[in-house]
Design a protein around this motif. Structure first.
Motif, PDB file in Angstrom:
ATOM      1  N   PRO A  98       2.221  49.981  37.364  1.00  0.00           N
ATOM      2  CA  PRO A  98       1.430  48.987  36.639  1.00  0.00           C
ATOM      3  C   PRO A  98       2.323  48.174  35.706  1.00  0.00           C
ATOM      4  O   PRO A  98       3.362  48.664  35.228  1.00  0.00           O
ATOM      5  N   ALA A 100       2.149  47.402  32.621  1.00  0.00           N
ATOM      6  CA  ALA A 100       2.369  47.978  31.289  1.00  0.00           C
ATOM      7  C   ALA A 100       3.361  49.139  31.309  1.00  0.00           C
ATOM      8  O   ALA A 100       3.854  49.547  30.254  1.00  0.00           O
ATOM      9  N   TRP A 101       3.642  49.682  32.501  1.00  0.00           N
ATOM     10  CA  TRP A 101       4.565  50.815  32.615  1.00  0.00           C
ATOM     11  C   TRP A 101       6.010  50.368  32.851  1.00  0.00           C
ATOM     12  O   TRP A 101       6.923  51.204  32.846  1.00  0.00           O
ATOM     13  N   TYR A 135      -2.958  55.331  37.318  1.00  0.00           N
ATOM     14  CA  TYR A 135      -2.514  53.941  37.212  1.00  0.00           C
ATOM     15  C   TYR A 135      -3.597  53.053  36.595  1.00  0.00           C
ATOM     16  O   TYR A 135      -3.298  52.028  35.969  1.00  0.00           O
ATOM     17  N   LYS A 137      -5.532  53.802  34.165  1.00  0.00           N
ATOM     18  CA  LYS A 137      -5.716  54.062  32.748  1.00  0.00           C
ATOM     19  C   LYS A 137      -4.752  53.214  31.899  1.00  0.00           C
ATOM     20  O   LYS A 137      -3.636  52.911  32.327  1.00  0.00           O
ATOM     21  N   ALA A 138      -5.198  52.885  30.696  1.00  0.00           N
ATOM     22  CA  ALA A 138      -4.369  52.079  29.800  1.00  0.00           C
ATOM     23  C   ALA A 138      -3.232  52.909  29.218  1.00  0.00           C
ATOM     24  O   ALA A 138      -3.380  54.123  28.984  1.00  0.00           O
ATOM     25  N   ILE A 139      -2.091  52.262  28.983  1.00  0.00           N
ATOM     26  CA  ILE A 139      -0.989  52.924  28.285  1.00  0.00           C
ATOM     27  C   ILE A 139      -1.418  53.172  26.844  1.00  0.00           C
ATOM     28  O   ILE A 139      -2.176  52.387  26.263  1.00  0.00           O
TER      29      ILE A 139
END
Length: 333
Positions: A98, A100-101, A135, A137-139
């Motif tokens: 993702p 954000a990752w 994946y 889910k939010a960071i």
């Protein structure tokens, strides 16, 4: 054996039997090494209650999250070889992450500062489904800012090992750290599996002991799933101390404290616990297994049990038990 040493060892035995009884632990093993020599080693109780099988030097215990000790060494070995670095971003190896990752680095996985959601919530699902769920889910926070222990970090390390080496993290650990010891060191996440010398695991959370029916998925064997006998664990510790697994420089780097914005004592892979002003390093797993190094004292402690040391107001937890044993061991001549 000198009288003072025998007296101290008897005190350790009495303490171990006391905590074994108070925590209702059927069986455990304890070893303490100083200056490369065993100063205390003993087996206590039963590996299997039903058939009155005693714990022996060859009894194999599940390590739970203490498996991470060996995974961390494996990562630092690859760093030594130049195959990755602490600064390497995950996106250099895994292209499906993702957005954000994409800024997460290897050092964030090792220090549990990634901020990633925990895949452990989906460990009963097949890997593809667990991946899809985590994946989505939010960071949780900006990588590097704080400590948040989770298993996603080691699932990703396993995938990175597959990408770099074409083999799983668990396979690499067996190949480089336990060659030729497959009967006393093996990955098996099903605690009801029938394996040679495998200790029966017990749940001791209620009035009645029951068999432990835990299962760790193979895709996350880097986080858990390794099983060892004390004999094999001691052989591994000797190799580590002699520099046969990673160099002294790499071990020093592994023990270096990671600097979080929100302070927490942890290193580039292992826990950091201050004991009377002295730094100690290691890991615990499942509230049942512990490995602790005290470099300043040239001392290492290994404790493996087949049920959990559950802390209460009246009973110490596993870290407190290890601290007490280390302080007692210091008085052994």
């Amino acid at each position: 054996m000198p009288q003072s040493r025998a007296r101290t060892e008897n005190e350790i035995d009495r303490y171990v039997k006391q905590i074994q009884q108070s925590h209702r632990i059927p069986g455990l093993v304890l070893a303490i090494v100083r200056d490369g020599k065993l100063i205390h080693r003993a087996n206590y109780g039963l590996a299997n209650i039903e058939f009155s099988v005693p714990v022996t030097d060859d009894t194999v215990f599940p390590l739970f999250s203490s498996t991470k000790i060996f995974s961390v060494v494996a990562v630092h070995r690859l760093i030594e070889q130049g195959k990755l670095s602490l600064d390497s971003k995950l996106v250099n190896f895994l292209t499906d992450l993702p957005e954000a990752w994409r800024e997460v680095k290897i050092e964030n996985l090792l220090s549990h500062s990634s901020g990633l959601p925990d895949i452990v919530a989906y460990e009963n699902l097949p890997e593809a489904e667990a991946q899809q769920a985590v994946y989505a889910k939010a960071i949780l926070f900006k990588p590097g800012t704080q400590f948040d222990y989770n298993q996603t970090n080691y699932w990703l390390l396993n995938r990175i090992f597959q990408k770099i080496l074409g083999k799983s993290l668990s396979a690499y650990i067996m190949e480089t750290q336990f060659a030729g010891t497959h009967s006393s060191a093996f990955f098996e996440g099903n605690h009801l599996a029938v394996m040679p010398n495998f200790s029966t695991g017990y749940n001791n959370t209620s009035d009645k002991l029951t068999k432990r029916n835990w299962h760790f998925p193979q895709y996350n064997y880097g986080a858990a799933g390794l099983n060892l006998s004390m004999n094999t664990f001691l052989e591994w510790n000797k190799k580590l101390e002699e520099g046969a697994l990673i160099s002294a420089a790499s071990l020093t780097k592994l023990r270096q404290p990671f600097v979080y914005e929100k302070p927490r004592n942890f290193t580039y892979g292992w826990d950091l616990i201050e004991l009377n002003g002295v730094a100690t390093y290691g890991f615990t797993g499942g509230m049942a297994t512990a490995y602790r190094q005290v470099p300043q004292k040239k001392m290492t402690l290994i404790l493996l049990a087949n049920a959990m040391f559950i802390p209460t107001a009246q009973r110490p937890g596993l870290d407190a038990i290890v601290n007490r044993l280390l302080m007692m061991a210091e008085t052994i001549p």
